[in-house]
Design a protein around this motif. Structure first.
Motif, PDB file in Angstrom:
ATOM      1  N   MET A  60       0.848  -1.185   0.000  1.00 23.61           N
ATOM      2  CA  MET A  60       0.000   0.000   0.000  1.00 23.61           C
ATOM      3  C   MET A  60       0.888   1.240   0.000  1.00 23.61           C
ATOM      4  SD  MET A  60      -2.674   1.267   2.981  1.00 23.61           S
ATOM      5  CE  MET A  60      -3.846  -0.051   2.732  1.00 23.61           C
ATOM      6  N   ASP A  61       0.530   2.199  -0.848  1.00 28.15           N
ATOM      7  CA  ASP A  61       1.253   3.465  -0.897  1.00 28.15           C
ATOM      8  C   ASP A  61       0.350   4.582  -0.393  1.00 28.15           C
ATOM      9  OD1 ASP A  61       3.693   2.534  -2.039  1.00 28.15           O
ATOM     10  OD2 ASP A  61       2.688   2.391  -3.980  1.00 28.15           O
ATOM     11  N   LEU A  62       0.963   5.538   0.279  1.00 27.71           N
ATOM     12  CA  LEU A  62       0.251   6.716   0.757  1.00 27.71           C
ATOM     13  C   LEU A  62       0.702   7.907  -0.082  1.00 27.71           C
ATOM     14  CD1 LEU A  62       0.500   6.210   4.621  1.00 27.71           C
ATOM     15  CD2 LEU A  62      -1.134   5.231   2.991  1.00 27.71           C
ATOM     16  N   TYR A  63      -0.254   8.780  -0.403  1.00 22.84           N
ATOM     17  CA  TYR A  63       0.013   9.933  -1.251  1.00 22.84           C
ATOM     18  C   TYR A  63      -0.320  11.220  -0.507  1.00 22.84           C
ATOM     19  CZ  TYR A  63       0.459   7.006  -5.426  1.00 22.84           C
ATOM     20  OH  TYR A  63       0.882   6.098  -6.359  1.00 22.84           O
ATOM     21  N   HIS A  64       0.547  12.208  -0.689  1.00 21.31           N
ATOM     22  CA  HIS A  64       0.311  13.557  -0.171  1.00 21.31           C
ATOM     23  C   HIS A  64       0.309  14.496  -1.370  1.00 21.31           C
ATOM     24  CE1 HIS A  64       0.489  17.102   2.364  1.00 21.31           C
ATOM     25  NE2 HIS A  64       1.526  17.532   1.663  1.00 21.31           N
ATOM     26  N   TYR A  65      -0.823  15.153  -1.605  1.00 23.55           N
ATOM     27  CA  TYR A  65      -0.956  16.103  -2.714  1.00 23.55           C
ATOM     28  C   TYR A  65      -0.732  17.515  -2.189  1.00 23.55           C
ATOM     29  CZ  TYR A  65      -2.748  12.220  -5.393  1.00 23.55           C
ATOM     30  OH  TYR A  65      -2.849  11.019  -6.042  1.00 23.55           O
ATOM     31  N   PHE A  66      -0.073  18.340  -3.016  1.00 21.59           N
ATOM     32  CA  PHE A  66       0.224  19.707  -2.603  1.00 21.59           C
ATOM     33  C   PHE A  66       0.481  20.560  -3.835  1.00 21.59           C
ATOM     34  CE2 PHE A  66       4.197  17.477  -2.965  1.00 21.59           C
ATOM     35  CZ  PHE A  66       5.137  18.414  -3.390  1.00 21.59           C
ATOM     36  N   LYS A 115       4.752  10.217  -2.784  1.00 22.04           N
ATOM     37  CA  LYS A 115       4.267   8.852  -2.583  1.00 22.04           C
ATOM     38  C   LYS A 115       5.217   8.160  -1.595  1.00 22.04           C
ATOM     39  CE  LYS A 115       4.186   4.673  -5.354  1.00 22.04           C
ATOM     40  NZ  LYS A 115       4.299   4.159  -6.727  1.00 22.04           N
ATOM     41  N   ILE A 116       4.648   7.600  -0.528  1.00 18.92           N
ATOM     42  CA  ILE A 116       5.460   6.937   0.487  1.00 18.92           C
ATOM     43  C   ILE A 116       4.867   5.552   0.757  1.00 18.92           C
ATOM     44  CG2 ILE A 116       6.421   7.061   2.815  1.00 18.92           C
ATOM     45  CD1 ILE A 116       5.863  10.087   2.798  1.00 18.92           C
ATOM     46  N   PRO A 117       5.672   4.513   0.659  1.00 18.60           N
ATOM     47  CA  PRO A 117       5.172   3.174   1.004  1.00 18.60           C
ATOM     48  C   PRO A 117       4.805   3.119   2.497  1.00 18.60           C
ATOM     49  CG  PRO A 117       7.280   3.034  -0.154  1.00 18.60           C
ATOM     50  CD  PRO A 117       7.060   4.478   0.188  1.00 18.60           C
ATOM     51  N   ILE A 118       3.700   2.498   2.810  1.00 21.05           N
ATOM     52  CA  ILE A 118       3.231   2.459   4.191  1.00 21.05           C
ATOM     53  C   ILE A 118       4.242   1.784   5.117  1.00 21.05           C
ATOM     54  CG2 ILE A 118       1.901   0.308   4.075  1.00 21.05           C
ATOM     55  CD1 ILE A 118      -0.294   2.036   5.686  1.00 21.05           C
ATOM     56  N   GLU A 119       5.080   0.916   4.562  1.00 21.65           N
ATOM     57  CA  GLU A 119       6.086   0.215   5.370  1.00 21.65           C
ATOM     58  C   GLU A 119       7.085   1.169   6.018  1.00 21.65           C
ATOM     59  OE1 GLU A 119       4.220  -2.402   2.517  1.00 21.65           O
ATOM     60  OE2 GLU A 119       5.407  -0.603   2.109  1.00 21.65           O
TER      61      GLU A 119
END
Length: 178
Positions: A1-7, A97-101
């Motif tokens: 799972m990847d987490l995304y931060h939009y800016f 994009k940052i992997p949840i791990e």
């Protein structure tokens, strides 16, 4: 799972208005209404910061009840997986994009949809994920059951949930992406 931060590329990522005194945060929002009039931020209501702080207090309290680890008073925000709609929030959109791990899972909480409508008293549609905050293992079960909102509700016609919001209650991983 990847987490995304939009800016917006014109500003630093992970700039958290909730970390600022409320009047300073409101001044930034007011300035963005002038400098970025077509952005989603420019369309926020005048009491946005009061509402945000209210919903963050709910998130914090619910997370503490579940035994979550809070290392900072207000969370950083990300979403589970890519969400094209969030690109439209910014005139010069970018994402991290940052992997949840890379995260300590005990510092993460989730809402199925944005936390504001999730906990709003105005939305009473009886969906099981309303008024609920989830830990990692719990959100996996909800995803298994309902899928990702950005896939089944791309245009928002089936309710306010357009993504799964992630609340990161620590600076540790975020610092390496600034």
């Amino acid at each position: 799972m990847d987490l995304y931060h939009y800016f917006d590329k014109n500003y630093k990522p992970f700039m958290n208005l909730s970390d600022l005194p409320i009047e300073q945060a409101k001044a930034i929002i007011a300035q963005r209404k002038i400098t970025n009039p077509n952005s989603f931020c420019a369309k926020r209501q005048d009491d946005y910061m009061e509402n945000r702080l209210y919903y963050e207090s709910i998130l914090r309290n619910e997370f503490l009840k579940k035994g979550g680890k809070i290392e900072k008073n207000s969370p950083h925000y990300m979403v589970v997986e890519k969400c094209d709609w969030l690109k439209s929030w910014y005139e010069n959109s970018a994402f991290i994009k940052i992997p949840i791990e890379e995260f300590d899972l005990s510092t993460l909480s989730f809402t199925y949809g944005d936390s504001h409508p999730t906990f709003s008293s105005r939305i009473n549609d009886g969906k099981e994920y309303r008024k609920k905050l989830y830990l990692y293992d719990e959100i996996l079960e909800i995803i298994k059951k309902y899928g990702l909102p950005q896939e089944w509700n791309k245009n928002g016609e089936f309710g306010p949930e357009r993504y799964i919001e992630v609340h990161i209650w620590s600076d540790r991983t975020i610092k390496s992406y600034l």
